[in-house]
Write a protein that holds these residues in place. Structure first.
Motif, PDB file in Angstrom:
ATOM      1  N   PHE B  11      17.180  20.343  -8.798  1.00 10.86           N
ATOM      2  CA  PHE B  11      16.312  19.498  -7.987  1.00 10.86           C
ATOM      3  C   PHE B  11      16.828  18.075  -8.054  1.00 10.86           C
ATOM      4  O   PHE B  11      16.901  17.511  -9.147  1.00 10.86           O
ATOM      5  CB  PHE B  11      14.865  19.549  -8.479  1.00 10.86           C
ATOM      6  CG  PHE B  11      14.171  20.844  -8.178  1.00 10.86           C
ATOM      7  CD1 PHE B  11      13.788  21.165  -6.883  1.00 10.86           C
ATOM      8  CD2 PHE B  11      13.901  21.750  -9.188  1.00 10.86           C
ATOM      9  CE1 PHE B  11      13.149  22.357  -6.601  1.00 10.86           C
ATOM     10  CE2 PHE B  11      13.253  22.946  -8.910  1.00 10.86           C
ATOM     11  CZ  PHE B  11      12.883  23.255  -7.616  1.00 10.86           C
ATOM     12  N   VAL B  16      18.189  22.932 -13.014  1.00  9.59           N
ATOM     13  CA  VAL B  16      17.010  23.554 -13.626  1.00  9.59           C
ATOM     14  C   VAL B  16      17.342  24.969 -14.077  1.00  9.59           C
ATOM     15  O   VAL B  16      16.989  25.402 -15.168  1.00  9.59           O
ATOM     16  CB  VAL B  16      15.830  23.566 -12.631  1.00  9.59           C
ATOM     17  CG1 VAL B  16      14.661  24.361 -13.196  1.00  9.59           C
ATOM     18  CG2 VAL B  16      15.392  22.147 -12.312  1.00  9.59           C
ATOM     19  N   PRO B  35       9.229  26.584 -22.777  1.00  9.04           N
ATOM     20  CA  PRO B  35       8.514  25.304 -22.780  1.00  9.04           C
ATOM     21  C   PRO B  35       8.276  24.795 -21.363  1.00  9.04           C
ATOM     22  O   PRO B  35       8.936  25.244 -20.419  1.00  9.04           O
ATOM     23  CB  PRO B  35       9.461  24.352 -23.525  1.00  9.04           C
ATOM     24  CG  PRO B  35      10.585  25.173 -24.036  1.00  9.04           C
ATOM     25  CD  PRO B  35      10.542  26.512 -23.405  1.00  9.04           C
ATOM     26  N   SER B  36       7.342  23.890 -21.229  1.00  8.35           N
ATOM     27  CA  SER B  36       7.052  23.296 -19.937  1.00  8.35           C
ATOM     28  C   SER B  36       8.307  22.643 -19.366  1.00  8.35           C
ATOM     29  O   SER B  36       9.038  21.961 -20.081  1.00  8.35           O
ATOM     30  CB  SER B  36       5.939  22.258 -20.097  1.00  8.35           C
ATOM     31  OG  SER B  36       5.640  21.724 -18.852  1.00  8.35           O
ATOM     32  N   GLY B  37       8.577  22.898 -18.103  1.00  5.26           N
ATOM     33  CA  GLY B  37       9.741  22.302 -17.460  1.00  5.26           C
ATOM     34  C   GLY B  37      11.031  23.070 -17.675  1.00  5.26           C
ATOM     35  O   GLY B  37      12.092  22.634 -17.247  1.00  5.26           O
ATOM     36  N   SER B  38      10.939  24.245 -18.325  1.00  3.74           N
ATOM     37  CA  SER B  38      12.168  24.990 -18.611  1.00  3.74           C
ATOM     38  C   SER B  38      12.648  25.784 -17.412  1.00  3.74           C
ATOM     39  O   SER B  38      13.724  26.384 -17.456  1.00  3.74           O
ATOM     40  CB  SER B  38      11.945  25.920 -19.804  1.00  3.74           C
ATOM     41  OG  SER B  38      10.861  26.782 -19.562  1.00  3.74           O
ATOM     42  N   GLY B  39      11.869  25.800 -16.331  1.00  8.47           N
ATOM     43  CA  GLY B  39      12.343  26.472 -15.113  1.00  8.47           C
ATOM     44  C   GLY B  39      11.714  27.833 -14.865  1.00  8.47           C
ATOM     45  O   GLY B  39      12.191  28.583 -14.017  1.00  8.47           O
ATOM     46  N   LYS B  40      10.626  28.143 -15.562  1.00  4.09           N
ATOM     47  CA  LYS B  40       9.982  29.458 -15.399  1.00  4.09           C
ATOM     48  C   LYS B  40       9.497  29.658 -13.966  1.00  4.09           C
ATOM     49  O   LYS B  40       9.776  30.687 -13.356  1.00  4.09           O
ATOM     50  CB  LYS B  40       8.782  29.588 -16.359  1.00  4.09           C
ATOM     51  CG  LYS B  40       9.130  29.368 -17.820  1.00  4.09           C
ATOM     52  CD  LYS B  40       7.912  29.549 -18.723  1.00  4.09           C
ATOM     53  CE  LYS B  40       6.811  28.516 -18.477  1.00  4.09           C
ATOM     54  NZ  LYS B  40       7.198  27.128 -18.819  1.00  4.09           N
ATOM     55  N   SER B  41       8.770  28.658 -13.457  1.00  2.88           N
ATOM     56  CA  SER B  41       8.267  28.790 -12.080  1.00  2.88           C
ATOM     57  C   SER B  41       9.414  28.882 -11.099  1.00  2.88           C
ATOM     58  O   SER B  41       9.381  29.683 -10.158  1.00  2.88           O
ATOM     59  CB  SER B  41       7.385  27.594 -11.706  1.00  2.88           C
ATOM     60  OG  SER B  41       6.245  27.560 -12.519  1.00  2.88           O
ATOM     61  N   THR B  42      10.426  28.062 -11.318  1.00  3.84           N
ATOM     62  CA  THR B  42      11.570  28.064 -10.410  1.00  3.84           C
ATOM     63  C   THR B  42      12.236  29.441 -10.386  1.00  3.84           C
ATOM     64  O   THR B  42      12.568  29.970  -9.317  1.00  3.84           O
ATOM     65  CB  THR B  42      12.582  26.988 -10.840  1.00  3.84           C
ATOM     66  OG1 THR B  42      11.892  25.743 -10.964  1.00  3.84           O
ATOM     67  CG2 THR B  42      13.702  26.848  -9.831  1.00  3.84           C
ATOM     68  N   GLU B 166       1.612  31.795 -14.023  1.00  3.36           N
ATOM     69  CA  GLU B 166       0.480  31.288 -14.813  1.00  3.36           C
ATOM     70  C   GLU B 166      -0.855  31.623 -14.155  1.00  3.36           C
ATOM     71  O   GLU B 166      -1.656  30.736 -13.844  1.00  3.36           O
ATOM     72  CB  GLU B 166       0.613  29.775 -15.008  1.00  3.36           C
ATOM     73  CG  GLU B 166       1.924  29.415 -15.685  1.00  3.36           C
ATOM     74  CD  GLU B 166       1.896  28.032 -16.322  1.00  3.36           C
ATOM     75  OE1 GLU B 166       0.786  27.602 -16.694  1.00  3.36           O
ATOM     76  OE2 GLU B 166       2.953  27.420 -16.449  1.00  3.36           O
ATOM     77  N   HIS B 198       1.296  31.374 -20.459  1.00  2.00           N
ATOM     78  CA  HIS B 198       1.243  30.783 -21.796  1.00  2.00           C
ATOM     79  C   HIS B 198       0.320  31.611 -22.676  1.00  2.00           C
ATOM     80  O   HIS B 198      -0.020  31.206 -23.774  1.00  2.00           O
ATOM     81  CB  HIS B 198       0.751  29.336 -21.714  1.00  2.00           C
ATOM     82  CG  HIS B 198       1.738  28.422 -21.054  1.00  2.00           C
ATOM     83  ND1 HIS B 198       2.989  28.189 -21.565  1.00  2.00           N
ATOM     84  CD2 HIS B 198       1.683  27.715 -19.899  1.00  2.00           C
ATOM     85  CE1 HIS B 198       3.651  27.359 -20.780  1.00  2.00           C
ATOM     86  NE2 HIS B 198       2.883  27.068 -19.740  1.00  2.00           N
TER      87      HIS B 198
END
Ligand SMILES: Nc1ncnc2c1ncn2[C@@H]1O[C@H](COP(=O)(O)OP(=O)(O)OP(=O)(O)O)[C@@H](O)[C@H]1O
Ligand SMILES: [Mg+2]
Lengths: 224, 245
Positions: B11, B16, B35-42, B166, B198
Motif C-alpha cells: 500500500f 504488506v 499482530p495488528s497490521g500484519s496483513g491478515k485482512s489483506t 474478525e 483474535h
C-alpha cells in the motif's frame, strides 16, 4: 373588507388559470428533466473517466454559481445574438432544468457518497455486477437519503418560476401583477399570489413527509 | 484447494504481503492469526479479490488468476464466485429485510429463481437461528443477529470457501458466543473456512490449521497443537498479550 374579498374572488380564476397553465407545468417538466440531468451528472461525476468528471463539475459550478435570473436572460435574450432563438417556454424549461439539475446533482452525489463503503464491498463479495450494485444497493439507499433535500429543491424551483415573467411568460405572479396594475390594489393581489404559492407549498410538503415516512420504514428511529 | 503463490501486495509503497505462498485444502478450518497490521485482512481480502496484489497468483478449485496484468471482469467473477466474505461490520443491506438480504444474491447471480431462493434462504436462516425474524430490517437486530444473517447470506451464494474477517470483534461476549457457535457448526460440517480472528479460544478448539502472519510473511503454518506449543519468540510474544488479558 368586502371590496377586498370580492377582488380576490374576481381575480382568483385568472390566477388559478395562470398557475395551472404555467407555474405548475413548468415546475413539473423542469423538475423531472432536472432529475434526469442530475442522475447523468452524478453518474459522470462518480465515473472513473476523468473528462466526464470534469464536465460534470464544470456544469454544477456554472449553474450553481450564477443566478437563475442571469441564466434566463442569457438563454432568452442572449442566445439569439448567437443565432439560437428559443421560445419563452423552451428557454424557461432549459434554464430551470439546468439550474435545478445542478443542485439536485450535488444532492445525489452527497447521498451516494454517504453510503458506507462496506455495503459496496458486500455487493462485490456477493458477485453483484456494477449495474446490480447501482440498482439494488446504491440507488434505493441514495434516493431515500436524497428525498428531503430533493423535495427542498422542488420547492425552491416552484418559487423560482415566479421569475419567468421577465421573459414574457404569464405565470401566476405576472398575472397578479397585471391585475394589481389595472385595479390599483397591489396589497390585495400580491397577498393573493402569496396564498397561491403557500397552497402549492403545503401540498408539496405534505407529499414530501408522506414519501419520507414510506421510504424510511427500515430505519430504526422512525419505528421506535 | 485454494492456492496463493508468491503473492505480494503493498500500500503506497509499503509492502504488506511479501511473496506469500499458501495452500488451503478444502474441508478445513484455517485460522489466520497475527499482530495488528500484519496483513491478515489483506491476505483474506486477496482471496476474494477485494484487494488485488501486484504479483503472484491465486487459484481456487481450478479457476486461477495471475496478478500484474489487468484482470478481466470474467476472471474476477469466476474467482469471486468461489468464496464469500463475512465482515467485521456485517455490511447487511439496510433497505432489505433479513429474508431479502439472503435471498437476493443467488437471484442476482442468476443461480436461482425468486421462489427457490426464498425457500433456500429460509432454510439457511434456520441454520443460523434467524428464521423467526425473516421480515425484520437489519437495523432492528442485535450485532450477533446481524452477523448470523450475514453468514447465511454468504452461504446463500454457495461459495467453496467462507472467509471471515474478525467476525466477532465488534460484539459483546454473549453475542460473540452465538456467532461462534454457528461457525463451529460450519466447521463440524467440514466446510472450508478461513477465519481471521483474535478469538484464541476458537483457534485452539476449532482450527485444523493455524497460519501466523508476521512482517508480511508466514511465520507459522501448522496445527494448533504445534502453534500453541511453539517456543518461537514472535509467537510467544503474540500469545502473551492474550494471556495477560
Ligand atoms: N486500503 C489501504 N490503504 C493503505 N494502507 C492499507 C490499506 N489497507 C491496509 N493497509 C495497511 O496495510 C497493513 C496491513 O493491514 P491489514 O488490514 O491487512 O492488517 P491486519 O493484520 O488485518 O490488522 P488488524 O488486526 O488491525 O485488522 C497495515 O499497516 C495497514 O495500515
Ligand atoms: Mg484486519
Amino acid at each position: 373588507m368586502t371590496d377586498f374579498l370580492s377582488l380576490w374572488a374576481d381575480s382568483l380564476p385568472q390566477l388559478l388559470a395562470a398557475t395551472v397553465k404555467v407555474t405548475v407545468p413548468l415546475s413539473i417538466i423542469a423538475f423531472v428533466l432536472a432529475l434526469v440531468v442530475a442522475v447523468l451528472a452524478t453518474a459522470m461525476r462518480l465515473s472513473r473517466i476523468r473528462p466526464l468528471q470534469w464536465l460534470s463539475r464544470f456544469y454544477v459550478w456554472l449553474f450553481r454559481g450564477t443566478p437563475i435570473l442571469v441564466q434566463l436572460f442569457i438563454i432568452f435574450y442572449g442566445l439569439p445574438a448567437a443565432g439560437i432563438t428559443l421560445s419563452a417556454w423552451t428557454s424557461a424549461i432549459i434554464a430551470f432544468t439546468l439550474n435545478t439539475g445542478a443542485y439536485a446533482a450535488e444532492t445525489l452525489r452527497a447521498s451516494v457518497q454517504s453510503i458506507p463503503r462496506g455495503q459496496l464491498e458486500a455487493a462485490r463479495t456477493l458477485n453483484y455486477t456494477g449495474w446490480q450494485t447501482v440498482r439494488h444497493v446504491i440507488a434505493p439507499q441514495a434516493l431515500r437519503i436524497a428525498l428531503p433535500p430533493l423535495g427542498n429543491d422542488l420547492i425552491d424551483l416552484v418559487k423560482g418560476t415566479s421569475l419567468v415573467m421577465v421573459i414574457t411568460l404569464a405565470d401566476v405572479f405576472q398575472v397578479g401583477r397585471q391585475i394589481a396594475a389595472t385595479t390599483f390594489q397591489p396589497l390585495a393581489l400580491y397577498a393573493e399570489v402569496a396564498v397561491v404559492y403557500l397552497a402549492i407549498f403545503t401540498v408539496l410538503s405534505f407529499l414530501q413527509s408522506r414519501l419520507e415516512r414510506v421510504s424510511n420504514r427500515y430505519i430504526r428511529s422512525s419505528r421506535a | 484447494m485454494l492456492e496463493l503463490n508468491d503473492v505480494s501486495k503493498s500500500f503506497g509503497g509499503t509492502p504488506v504481503l511479501k511473496q506469500v505462498s499458501l495452500q488451503l485444502r478444502g474441508g478445513e478450518t484455517t485460522v489466520v492469526l497475527g499482530p495488528s497490521g500484519s496483513g491478515k485482512s489483506t491476505l483474506l481480502r486477496t482471496m476474494n479479490l477485494l484487494e488485488v496484489p501486484e504479483s503472484g497468483c491465486l487459484s481456487i478449485n481450478g479457476d486461477s488468476v495471475t496478478f500484474g496484468a489487468t484482470l478481466t471482469r470474467k476472471q474476477v467473477a469466476a474467482i469471486r464466485r468461489r468464496s464469500a466474505m463475512v465482515f467485521q461490520g456485517y455490511n447487511l443491506f439496510p433497505h432489505e429485510t433479513v429474508l431479502e438480504n439472503v435471498a437476493m444474491p443467488p437471484v442476482l447471480n442468476g443461480k436461482a429463481d425468486r421462489a427457490t431462493a426464498r425457500a433456500r434462504a429460509t432454510e439457511l436462516l434456520g441454520k443460523v437461528g434467524m428464521d423467526h425474524r425473516l421480515q425484520e430490517y437489519p437495523d432492528n437486530l442485535s450485532g450477533g443477529q446481524q452477523q448470523r444473517v450475514a453468514i447465511a447470506r454468504a452461504l446463500a451464494v454457495e461459495p467453496d470457501y467462507l472467509l471471515f474477517d474478525e467476525p466477532t470483534s465488534a460484539l459483546d461476549p454473549e453475542l460473540e458466543a452465538e456467532v461462534i457457535k454457528v461457525m463451529v457448526d460450519l466447521a463440524r460440517e467440514r466446510r472450508s473456512l478461513v477465519v481471521v480472528t483474535h478469538n484464541i479460544g476458537f483457534a485452539r478448539r476449532v482450527a485444523d490449521r493455524i497460519v501466523f502472519l508476521a512482517d508480511g510473511g508466514i511465520g507459522f503454518d501448522g496445527t494448533p497443537e504445534g502453534f500453541f506449543a511453539s517456543d518461537n519468540e514472535r509467537i510467544r510474544r503474540y500469545l502473551n498479550v492474550f494471556d495477560a488479558v
